[in-house]
Design a protein around this motif. Structure first.
Motif, PDB file in Angstrom:
ATOM      1  N   ILE A   4      47.890  42.799  26.075  1.00  0.00           N
ATOM      2  CA  ILE A   4      46.972  42.742  27.210  1.00  0.00           C
ATOM      3  C   ILE A   4      46.356  44.105  27.490  1.00  0.00           C
ATOM      4  CG2 ILE A   4      46.796  42.315  29.696  1.00  0.00           C
ATOM      5  CD1 ILE A   4      46.963  39.828  27.984  1.00  0.00           C
ATOM      6  N   ASP A   8      42.486  45.052  27.308  1.00  0.00           N
ATOM      7  CA  ASP A   8      41.881  45.635  28.502  1.00  0.00           C
ATOM      8  C   ASP A   8      41.137  46.923  28.152  1.00  0.00           C
ATOM      9  OD1 ASP A   8      41.317  45.270  31.126  1.00  0.00           O
ATOM     10  OD2 ASP A   8      43.262  45.892  31.913  1.00  0.00           O
ATOM     11  N   ARG A  48      40.159  41.748  40.363  1.00  0.00           N
ATOM     12  CA  ARG A  48      41.227  40.873  39.874  1.00  0.00           C
ATOM     13  C   ARG A  48      42.592  41.359  40.322  1.00  0.00           C
ATOM     14  NH1 ARG A  48      41.542  42.208  34.134  1.00  0.00           N
ATOM     15  NH2 ARG A  48      42.824  43.886  34.978  1.00  0.00           N
ATOM     16  N   ASP A  49      42.876  42.642  40.138  1.00  0.00           N
ATOM     17  CA  ASP A  49      44.186  43.200  40.494  1.00  0.00           C
ATOM     18  C   ASP A  49      44.427  43.167  41.991  1.00  0.00           C
ATOM     19  OD1 ASP A  49      44.639  43.653  37.823  1.00  0.00           O
ATOM     20  OD2 ASP A  49      44.103  45.779  37.892  1.00  0.00           O
ATOM     21  N   GLU A  54      48.367  43.251  42.820  1.00  0.00           N
ATOM     22  CA  GLU A  54      48.991  44.132  41.846  1.00  0.00           C
ATOM     23  C   GLU A  54      48.424  45.549  41.981  1.00  0.00           C
ATOM     24  OE1 GLU A  54      48.343  42.647  37.944  1.00  0.00           O
ATOM     25  OE2 GLU A  54      49.681  40.927  38.169  1.00  0.00           O
ATOM     26  N   LYS A 107      46.338  37.361  32.854  1.00  0.00           N
ATOM     27  CA  LYS A 107      46.884  37.935  34.093  1.00  0.00           C
ATOM     28  C   LYS A 107      47.190  36.824  35.103  1.00  0.00           C
ATOM     29  CE  LYS A 107      46.298  42.659  33.995  1.00  0.00           C
ATOM     30  NZ  LYS A 107      46.986  43.747  34.718  1.00  0.00           N
ATOM     31  N   ASN A 110      50.370  35.069  34.048  1.00  0.00           N
ATOM     32  CA  ASN A 110      51.543  35.887  34.362  1.00  0.00           C
ATOM     33  C   ASN A 110      51.897  35.836  35.839  1.00  0.00           C
ATOM     34  OD1 ASN A 110      51.738  36.672  31.685  1.00  0.00           O
ATOM     35  ND2 ASN A 110      50.626  38.588  31.977  1.00  0.00           N
ATOM     36  N   CYS A 118      43.275  30.522  36.934  1.00  0.00           N
ATOM     37  CA  CYS A 118      43.338  31.500  35.840  1.00  0.00           C
ATOM     38  C   CYS A 118      41.973  31.642  35.165  1.00  0.00           C
ATOM     39  CB  CYS A 118      44.373  31.069  34.804  1.00  0.00           C
ATOM     40  SG  CYS A 118      46.079  31.096  35.386  1.00  0.00           S
ATOM     41  N   SER A 125      36.807  38.563  36.158  1.00  0.00           N
ATOM     42  CA  SER A 125      37.093  39.823  35.482  1.00  0.00           C
ATOM     43  C   SER A 125      35.965  40.204  34.533  1.00  0.00           C
ATOM     44  CB  SER A 125      38.404  39.727  34.692  1.00  0.00           C
ATOM     45  OG  SER A 125      39.502  39.474  35.537  1.00  0.00           O
TER      46      SER A 125
END
Length: 205
Positions: A4, A8, A48-49, A54, A107, A110, A118, A125
């Protein structure tokens, strides 16, 4: 370095070059070029994060920052070798959305999210950095036009789950989803395929 993170970083490289090419077309200075490259490459991942609650990747891992700076310098220095300016921009933008779609979907998985969510994360993203880039460059974002852009990401996300359903190796899942995004985007542009024009329907009445 896990798969990943590698994807990225590759996405960051592709989108950084895309941002540099767009900003140079607008004749921005060095600072403007770096800013556009930065927001293009990490804008979607940042959103996204944050939504996933996260740690924002580029804040906790300087590899992203160094990659953006190095890629931006490379793109500026070798800009004359990018003979076909518009084709180069399209190529790196397309590679970026393909890579980021896969990363966003993974992500979401996960985080134990529903497959549809998703896919939404993958699309976001892939597209959000380009939206910021186009807005800052005073252009209508590609995603808001009739071009096949977000649609390619969505279909790539569905492909991810379709391949994964048959317990295929992770590498095959990644490559398959990535290839679908790239292929759909390329075919749409080459054959001038676009989404229906809703304004044309009203004009005909």
């Amino acid at each position: 370095m896990d798969a990943i993170l590698i994807l990225d970083i590759l996405g960051v490289i592709a989108f950084s070059i895309s941002g540099v090419l767009t900003s140079m077309r607008k004749h921005m200075d060095a600072f403007g070029i770096l800013i556009i490259a930065f927001v293009t490459s990490v804008g979607g991942g940042t959103l996204r994060d944050v939504l996933l609650n996260e740690s924002v990747a580029w804040l906790s891992n300087m590899t992203y920052v160094y990659t953006i700076i190095a890629t931006s310098i490379f793109a500026v220095v070798f800009r004359k070798r990018l003979t076909y300016f518009r084709k180069s921009l399209f190529l790196f933008d397309t590679l970026g959305i393909g890579l980021y779609t896969v990363v966003g979907v993974e992500k979401g998985i996960n985080a134990d999210l529903h497959p549809l969510i998703c896919i939404a994360f993958g699309t976001m993203s892939a597209c959000f950095g380009g939206v910021i880039r186009d807005i800052l460059c005073n252009e209508i974002p590609v995603i808001f036009r009739k071009e096949i852009y977000a649609t390619a990401c969505i279909l790539g996300g569905f492909t991810y789950f379709a391949i994964a359903y048959f317990n295929a190796p992770q590498s095959i899942v990644f490559i398959g989803a990535f290839a679908v995004v790239i292929s759909i985007r390329l075919v749409a542009v080459i054959f001038k395929i676009s989404l229906p024009n809703i304004y044309k329907l009203y004009d005909e009445k």
